[in-house]
Design an enzyme around this catalytic site. Structure first.
Site, PDB file in Angstrom:
ATOM      1  CD  GLU A  54     -15.539  -3.935   1.957  1.00 51.91           C
ATOM      2  OE1 GLU A  54     -15.321  -2.762   1.505  1.00 51.91           O
ATOM      3  OE2 GLU A  54     -15.294  -4.054   2.783  1.00 51.91           O
ATOM      4  CG  PHE A 116      -2.038  -0.287  -3.158  1.00 55.73           C
ATOM      5  CD1 PHE A 116      -2.133  -0.761  -2.264  1.00 55.73           C
ATOM      6  CD2 PHE A 116      -3.366   1.077  -3.472  1.00 55.73           C
ATOM      7  CE1 PHE A 116      -2.242  -0.394  -0.170  1.00 55.73           C
ATOM      8  CE2 PHE A 116      -3.672   1.119  -2.399  1.00 55.73           C
ATOM      9  CZ  PHE A 116      -2.992   0.410  -1.108  1.00 55.73           C
ATOM     10  CD  GLN A 117      -6.920  -0.441  -1.272  1.00 60.74           C
ATOM     11  OE1 GLN A 117      -8.111  -0.017  -2.667  1.00 60.74           O
ATOM     12  NE2 GLN A 117      -6.984  -0.968  -0.571  1.00 60.74           N
ATOM     13  CE  LYS A 166      -9.005   6.179  -9.280  1.00 61.81           C
ATOM     14  NZ  LYS A 166      -7.985   6.434  -9.111  1.00 61.81           N
ATOM     15  CG  MET A 489     -27.493 -25.981  13.943  1.00 56.58           C
ATOM     16  SD  MET A 489     -29.346 -26.332  14.770  1.00 56.58           S
ATOM     17  CE  MET A 489     -30.095 -26.125  14.269  1.00 56.58           C
TER      18      MET A 489
END
Length: 593
Positions: A54, A116-117, A166, A489
């Site tokens: 993502e 959940f999630q 949802k 760096m």
């Protein structure tokens, strides 16, 4: 589907996206957004690009947005899908990139129950976005989508999150077209105050040592802003310099351009900034990597600041003339007022200023020595120069993205950009792993162009999984790795500022990048010595497939000039032989010591 017809929320969402001109979504599916993916499957107007992470979806949308001027769109699921996107959102926020990120959420009746999630996406992303929304009612869905695009692209651009429970994307919802009426509360000022424009002209015409300093805001304002900037600089004859994010707004080949300024900017740009008496800053936010030590930043300059974001005015540096406006419109007004005002500028003083600047240019601060005997080690600067020269000879439209580190600064110094929107890099956040997915987004937007990610061997591994996306969509992105086997760096700072104690900066156990490329159905190439460099670049550019070119470069090379953190513009380290030598300016005048 009529305006009043009730349809599933996912279909309403896609219709709103289509009305906003969306052609591509970068995303990754999950349970909370499966109704949206089902709706995507049943239409052909909007293309979906399946990324492998993502964070990469947001960077790809950034590359798409920065190379096109459009809003990039991201679709991720709830919980870890949304949290994985946060780094990309902060990156877009700091670099003012317009993104709309659609995040899945658990059904409204489960929000707050640790389902959940579930994650508090709006709470988590509030400091990471320009604005965010949680859609609570189906009748608000279409309006919120249209508003999110308006907010993302208007004023100072930035990322906007729409959190979609949802049930909202499943339940029937009405459609509402985008409104043409002004937004009720968010109305960024686009046109400049002409009194401030006239004050700026008077100040500029009185200047004896002027400079024009430009940033990414000129790029964000569109190609017309870059054109106005070019016309103004040439009309005035003033020197022009740019931040890392502003490269390409003014042609690098123009003799009025001093190169990039800031921590790894040129001597001529940094000393001109330090010694100027009038500064015009356009679309720049006086970032610490540009200003250095604030109490020593351009100490004798009167400053004019053009920015569309009023919060950026006087935030870091106090200015005499503040112009809140779109950069393109402000520059056009400034150019017109300059021509209309018949007060002659001090041309004699300007000529003397240019003579001084030319003495700094003669220092040739970006010079390097490349051995040419067979078997010689490749200098990273030389690798970038040859990449630039060979791509220029090819005549192809070329877009450059980078990861973050020494290679990024060498690319900014040695790859010359003549046009805006062809240079994509992570400036404010400095996100390792940005370049590959950003290049992916650029290639989607410009399928026939040459897109090159200039990378380091450490940064490229941050999002290397996106090689799979390149394979799936047959994207011929070229990855040009400057491989010094160090986090370059980090190693440089450890050498110069931490007594040479290289704590955890050696990138041990690297993969074989040639075999890695082949495992992802791409072409793998390698150059170990100077005589191998040009053939590898030519072969890379000639391939119609994705390529990883692993270029072994000098491990000990550092990126100079360098202003150490907390130092001033006249306290640069110019090179290994000058690490205790500063290019300085005294109260009596401008000198090199």
């Amino acid at each position: 589907m009529t305006t009043n017809e009730m349809r599933p929320g996912a279909e309403v969402l896609l219709r709103a996206l289509k009305e906003q001109g969306v052609e591509v979504i970068f995303g990754y599916p999950g349970g909370a957004v499966l109704p949206i993916y089902d709706a995507i499957f049943q239409q052909n107007a909007i293309r979906h690009i399946l990324v492998r992470h993502e964070q990469a979806a947001v960077h790809a949308a950034e590359g798409y947005a920065r190379s096109t001027g459009k809003v990039g769109v991201v679709l991720v699921t709830s919980g870890p899908g949304a949290t994985n996107a946060v780094t990309g959102l902060v990156d877009a926020l700091m670099d003012s990139i317009p993104i709309v990120c659609l995040t899945g959420q658990v059904p409204t009746h489960l929000i707050g129950n640790d389902a959940f999630q579930e994650a508090d996406t709006t709470g988590i992303t509030r400091p990471a976005t320009k604005h965010n929304y949680l859609v609570k009612k189906s009748e608000d869905l279409a309006r919120i989508v249209h508003e999110a695009f308006y907010v993302a692209r208007s004023g100072r651009p930035g990322p906007v999150v729409i959190d979609l429970p949802k049930d909202i994307v499943i339940n029937p919802a009405p459609y509402a077209p985008a409104s043409t009426a002004p937004h009720r509360s968010y109305r960024p000022r686009l046109d400049p105050d002409m009194r401030q424009i006239e004050a700026a002209v008077q100040l500029l015409k009185s200047a004896k040592r002027p400079i024009i300093y430009t940033g990414g805001g000129v790029i964000n304002a569109g190609p017309e802003a870059a054109e106005m900037l070019t016309r103004l600089v040439r009309e005035t004859g003033f020197p022009c310099t740019s931040t890392l994010m502003g490269l390409g707004a003014f042609p690098a080949s123009d003799p009025l351009f001093l190169g990039m300024l800031g921590m790894h900017g040129t001597v001529e740009a940094n000393l001109a900034m330090h010694g100027c008496d009038v500064m015009l800053a356009v679309g720049a936010r006086f970032d610490d990597r540009v200003t250095g030590r604030l109490n020593a930043f351009s100490p004798n300059a009167r400053k004019i600041h053009i920015d569309i974001d009023p919060a950026s005015i006087n935030k870091n540096v106090a200015v005499e003339v503040a112009i809140v406006a779109d950069a393109g419109r402000a520059l056009a007004a400034l150019l017109a007022a300059w021509k209309q005002d018949k007060t002659p500028p001090d041309r004699a003083a300007l000529a003397a200023w240019w003579r001084e600047i030319e003495t700094w240019r003669e220092r040739d601060c970006l010079r390097y020595t490349q051995a040419t005997a067979p078997g010689a080690i490749i200098k990273p600067q030389h690798a970038i120069r040859r990449l630039y020269e060979i791509t220029k000879e090819s005549g192809r439209e070329t877009f450059i993205t980078t990861e973050v580190g020494q290679h990024q600064m060498w690319a900014a110094q040695h790859f010359r950009f003549e046009r805006p929107n062809h240079w994509m890099t992570s400036g404010g956040l400095g996100t390792m792993g940005y370049g590959l997915p950003a290049a992916m987004g650029v290639q989607i937007a410009h399928p026939d162009a040459l897109v090159i990610d200039i990378a380091g061997e450490a940064s490229i591994l941050m999002n290397i999984q996106e090689m799979s996306t390149l394979a799936q969509y047959r994207l011929p992105v070229k990855i040009f790795i400057l491989n010094n086997q160090y986090m370059g760096m980090v190693r440089q700072w450890q050498e110069l500022l931490h007594g040479g104690r290289y704590a955890e900066s050696y990138t041990a156990a690297l993969p074989d990048f040639v075999r890695l490329a082949e495992s992802f159905h791409a072409v793998g190439l390698r150059a170990r010595t100077i005589e191998e460099l040009d053939p590898v670049i030519h072969e890379m550019l000639a391939s119609d497939r994705a390529v990883i070119a692993d270029i072994a470069v000098d491990q000990a090379e550092n990126c100079f000039p360098m202003i150490p953190s907390g130092a001033a513009h006249n306290e640069m380290i110019l090179g290994p032989e000058h690490e205790s030598e500063a290019a300085g300016i005294t109260d009596e005048g401008l000198v090199l010591v």
